[in-house]
Write a protein that holds these residues in place. Structure first.
Motif, PDB file in Angstrom:
ATOM      1  N   GLU A   1       0.852  -1.219   0.000  1.00 33.61           N
ATOM      2  CA  GLU A   1       0.000   0.000   0.000  1.00 33.61           C
ATOM      3  C   GLU A   1       0.875   1.251   0.000  1.00 33.61           C
ATOM      4  O   GLU A   1       0.596   2.219  -0.711  1.00 33.61           O
ATOM      5  CB  GLU A   1      -0.913   0.021   1.228  1.00 33.61           C
ATOM      6  CG  GLU A   1      -1.981  -1.051   1.261  1.00 33.61           C
ATOM      7  CD  GLU A   1      -3.122  -0.835   0.267  1.00 33.61           C
ATOM      8  OE1 GLU A   1      -3.034   0.053  -0.600  1.00 33.61           O
ATOM      9  OE2 GLU A   1      -4.096  -1.603   0.369  1.00 33.61           O
TER      10      GLU A   1
ATOM     11  N   SER B   1      -6.407  -0.899  -4.750  1.00 35.70           N
ATOM     12  CA  SER B   1      -5.710   0.391  -4.663  1.00 35.70           C
ATOM     13  C   SER B   1      -5.362   0.969  -6.025  1.00 35.70           C
ATOM     14  O   SER B   1      -5.064   2.156  -6.120  1.00 35.70           O
ATOM     15  CB  SER B   1      -4.423   0.244  -3.850  1.00 35.70           C
ATOM     16  OG  SER B   1      -4.750  -0.124  -2.546  1.00 35.70           O
TER      17      SER B   1
ATOM     18  N   GLN C   1       0.950   4.152  -3.043  1.00 34.35           N
ATOM     19  CA  GLN C   1       0.693   5.588  -2.787  1.00 34.35           C
ATOM     20  C   GLN C   1       1.858   6.424  -3.308  1.00 34.35           C
ATOM     21  O   GLN C   1       1.672   7.547  -3.764  1.00 34.35           O
ATOM     22  CB  GLN C   1       0.496   5.859  -1.289  1.00 34.35           C
ATOM     23  CG  GLN C   1      -0.721   5.164  -0.655  1.00 34.35           C
ATOM     24  CD  GLN C   1      -1.942   5.150  -1.557  1.00 34.35           C
ATOM     25  OE1 GLN C   1      -2.269   6.151  -2.192  1.00 34.35           O
ATOM     26  NE2 GLN C   1      -2.614   4.002  -1.636  1.00 34.35           N
TER      27      GLN C   1
END
Ligand code: PGA
Length: 253
Positions: free
Chosen positions: A23, A56, A27
């Motif tokens: 994650e 995501s 990002q």
């Protein structure tokens, strides 16, 4: 790279990154690759992070591939993952026949051919890895080895579907060693693979994407992707950091 083929930069994370680390990576990556829209971007997380990475990256240009799959629909195969399990997660494709799987887990050209064929019958795109050892290159048997890997690997795919496969040429002596192939070596091998495919089907040879892999990094990405028969990169070590991976995506654009 030919203008008729879209370049692809694929990051093979191997056995790296928990879901939390994945994650954090994504990002960092997404804002860095939004403008590189002429390049296909692929990440290949471990199985446990696939679902989180699909979620995501939804709505972004980043595609998510698994690193391995079984060709059987289901059954008593402890530790294995089926195509349907990956399709349910909305995964886009699968790396097949990476040299670590061939070397450490005894995958061979015949079993890989079954996987490529099963993937062609599914919604998942196959990314088939091939490449010679240093000993094979020194002994002058590199072309014979590549011929075996490519022709057997694609033997169960109908000619009109071959272009849906992506091939990664990864000389084993260059993987994780910091010893990248020279531009001439990479071009020669990618062109040889394209010529092998032309023996099956000329239009598939023109369309199929052939990547280079083996110590690819930001400093050599533009030169490698600029080669006539190299349509992108399969990146190991340098794909673990979002800034260096993004640099390679931008260099391929
Ligand atoms: P590397 O790995 O970039 O760390 O050499 C490439 C690969 O194994 O796909």
């Amino acid at each position: 790279m030919s203008s008729s083929r879209r370049p692809v930069i694929a990051g093979n994370w191997k056995m790296h990154k928990t879901i939390a680390e994945a994650e954090q990576f994504i990002q960092g990556l997404l804002p860095r690759v939004t403008t590189a829209d002429s390049v296909d971007v692929v990440i290949c997380p471990p199985f446990t992070a696939l679902g989180a990475m699909v979620d995501s990256t939804r709505g972004s240009r980043v595609e998510v591939y698994a690193q391995h799959v079984n060709d059987q629909p289901e059954g008593a195969f402890t530790g294995e993952i089926s195509i349907a399990m990956l399709e349910e997660l909305d995964v886009h494709g699968v790396i097949i026949g990476h040299s670590e799987r061939r070397g450490l887990y005894a995958e061979n050209d015949v079993s890989l051919a079954k996987k490529v064929a099963a993937l062609i019958d599914s919604s998942l795109a196959p990314l088939l890895c091939v490449g010679e050892t240093e000993a094979e290159r020194d002994a002058g048997t590199m072309e014979a080895r590549l011929r075996e890997q490519v022709t057997t690997g694609l033997s169960e795919v109908p000619s009109d579907r071959i272009a849906e496969v992506t091939i990664a040429y990864e000389p084993i002596w260059a993987i994780g060693t910091g010893r990248v192939a020279t531009a001439d070596q990479a071009q020669e091998a990618c062109a040889f693979i394209r010529a092998l495919i032309a023996e099956r089907d000329a239009s598939a040879a023109e369309q199929i994407r052939i990547l280079y892999g083996g110590s690819a990094k930001p400093e050599n990405a533009a030169e490698l992707v600029g080669l006539a028969d190299c349509d992108g990169l399969l990146v190991g070590g340098a794909s673990l950091d979002p800034a260096s991976f993004a640099e390679m995506v931008v260099a391929a654009g």
